[in-house]
Design a protein around this motif. Sequence first.
Motif, PDB file in Angstrom:
ATOM      1  N   LYS A  50      10.804  33.040   2.245  1.00 38.49           N
ATOM      2  CA  LYS A  50       9.651  32.609   2.874  1.00 38.49           C
ATOM      3  C   LYS A  50       8.490  32.924   1.749  1.00 38.49           C
ATOM      4  O   LYS A  50       8.291  33.887   1.217  1.00 38.49           O
ATOM      5  N   VAL A  51       7.947  31.646   1.560  1.00 36.33           N
ATOM      6  CA  VAL A  51       6.697  31.801   0.703  1.00 36.33           C
ATOM      7  C   VAL A  51       5.634  31.531   1.479  1.00 36.33           C
ATOM      8  O   VAL A  51       5.248  30.702   2.257  1.00 36.33           O
ATOM      9  N   GLU A  70      -3.107  20.299  -3.266  1.00 39.04           N
ATOM     10  CA  GLU A  70      -3.050  19.613  -2.024  1.00 39.04           C
ATOM     11  C   GLU A  70      -2.807  17.892  -2.486  1.00 39.04           C
ATOM     12  O   GLU A  70      -1.997  17.508  -1.461  1.00 39.04           O
ATOM     13  N   GLN A  71      -3.122  17.455  -3.413  1.00 35.46           N
ATOM     14  CA  GLN A  71      -2.387  16.033  -3.754  1.00 35.46           C
ATOM     15  C   GLN A  71      -1.010  15.940  -3.935  1.00 35.46           C
ATOM     16  O   GLN A  71      -0.514  15.220  -3.360  1.00 35.46           O
ATOM     17  N   ILE A  72      -0.311  17.025  -4.503  1.00 41.27           N
ATOM     18  CA  ILE A  72       1.069  16.994  -4.865  1.00 41.27           C
ATOM     19  C   ILE A  72       1.773  17.189  -3.362  1.00 41.27           C
ATOM     20  O   ILE A  72       2.657  16.695  -2.856  1.00 41.27           O
ATOM     21  N   GLY A  73       1.012  18.099  -2.631  1.00 42.63           N
ATOM     22  CA  GLY A  73       1.667  18.411  -1.267  1.00 42.63           C
ATOM     23  C   GLY A  73       1.579  17.257  -0.349  1.00 42.63           C
ATOM     24  O   GLY A  73       2.433  16.826   0.458  1.00 42.63           O
ATOM     25  N   GLU A  74       0.274  16.461  -0.359  1.00 44.79           N
ATOM     26  CA  GLU A  74       0.145  15.386   0.502  1.00 44.79           C
ATOM     27  C   GLU A  74       1.209  14.241   0.278  1.00 44.79           C
ATOM     28  O   GLU A  74       1.985  13.594   0.997  1.00 44.79           O
ATOM     29  N   LYS A  82       8.655  12.725   1.534  1.00 42.88           N
ATOM     30  CA  LYS A  82       9.915  13.684   1.946  1.00 42.88           C
ATOM     31  C   LYS A  82       9.812  13.874   3.625  1.00 42.88           C
ATOM     32  O   LYS A  82      10.855  14.208   4.074  1.00 42.88           O
ATOM     33  N   GLY A  83       8.624  13.676   4.178  1.00 39.19           N
ATOM     34  CA  GLY A  83       8.425  14.194   5.497  1.00 39.19           C
ATOM     35  C   GLY A  83       8.335  15.760   5.816  1.00 39.19           C
ATOM     36  O   GLY A  83       8.559  16.062   7.233  1.00 39.19           O
ATOM     37  N   PHE A  84       7.870  16.458   4.900  1.00 38.90           N
ATOM     38  CA  PHE A  84       7.673  18.055   5.193  1.00 38.90           C
ATOM     39  C   PHE A  84       6.498  18.507   4.401  1.00 38.90           C
ATOM     40  O   PHE A  84       6.018  18.107   3.561  1.00 38.90           O
ATOM     41  N   LYS A  85       5.757  19.441   4.942  1.00 42.66           N
ATOM     42  CA  LYS A  85       4.902  20.236   4.369  1.00 42.66           C
ATOM     43  C   LYS A  85       5.284  21.380   3.507  1.00 42.66           C
ATOM     44  O   LYS A  85       5.788  22.345   4.000  1.00 42.66           O
ATOM     45  N   MET A  86       4.997  21.183   2.260  1.00 43.04           N
ATOM     46  CA  MET A  86       5.659  22.312   1.298  1.00 43.04           C
ATOM     47  C   MET A  86       5.051  23.519   1.452  1.00 43.04           C
ATOM     48  O   MET A  86       5.300  24.577   0.918  1.00 43.04           O
ATOM     49  N   SER A  87       3.646  23.513   2.059  1.00 42.16           N
ATOM     50  CA  SER A  87       3.117  24.805   2.427  1.00 42.16           C
ATOM     51  C   SER A  87       3.717  25.538   3.573  1.00 42.16           C
ATOM     52  O   SER A  87       3.467  26.730   3.657  1.00 42.16           O
ATOM     53  N   GLU A  88       4.391  24.788   4.304  1.00 46.26           N
ATOM     54  CA  GLU A  88       4.909  25.538   5.404  1.00 46.26           C
ATOM     55  C   GLU A  88       6.649  25.672   5.273  1.00 46.26           C
ATOM     56  O   GLU A  88       7.120  26.564   6.104  1.00 46.26           O
TER      57      GLU A  88
END
Length: 258
Positions: free
Chosen positions: A57-58, A91-95, A101-107
């Motif tokens: 969990k991050v 934010e830019q890389i995450g978007e 890829k279809g997922f939020k790397m923050s979640e």
Amino acid sequence: MVLWKNRRSILIGKRKVQKDKMDGKQMVHTSILLVLLALVSITAATVAWFSIADRTKVRSMSMEITTGVNLRFDLDAHDTFDEYVKTLGFEQIGERIEQEKGFKMSEVPLEPVTTTDYAEFTFETGTVVGAEKGAYLEFTLNFMSTQDMDVYLTTEDSSGKTDGTKIESSNPELPNAMRISFTSDNETMVYDPGNGDVDIRLFSLKKEKNQPVIVHIWIEGTDEACTDALRGADYQISMRFVGKDENGNGLDGTSESR
């Protein structure tokens, strides 16, 4: 005389039985010890996988990428140097990852994986996991420069800043278990924070010609630092790229050769 011989035989027989019992106990003890040693060896070889396999969990993550004045990059390829940027953030890389890829790397939390070719990643079981699952991160950076150069990933900070390549965490063991790979023209270089301060030559770049580089970020499941203690850890990633000539001299007005 016969009685004495019989008694002597009985004594010898008893001693033999006692010796056989002692030898038997020693064999049992030895067998138990060997089994325990085998179990310890198996556990030591797989503890990294077993103890963290449930998920990492991050809680938070940040990412910052910078370059020198004569080197720029972006998530997309462009026609001219001025269309590229000098910095990219989380934010830019995450978007882009969410879009591709279809997922939020923050979640979605990273999971321990491993790889032999830096293209296909697997879990401990050997099951192949795609980049769309979020167990590791995959995205592309496109580079362009104003002159021919070799592009390096450097842990050295630029003048007056703290922007050198590094992975940081409130858990000091997490950086040791993380890896970042860069694949260009079928060649891959890997940044391992456990190796300390380094300059890594990644690829050659021709003047005003776009060069795509595939980046992977993952937690290496086979690393001894990949244990249950990493659960809940945060991490921050900084990457800094610089251009150098064929002799390793910096091309942005600084001396960065080593």
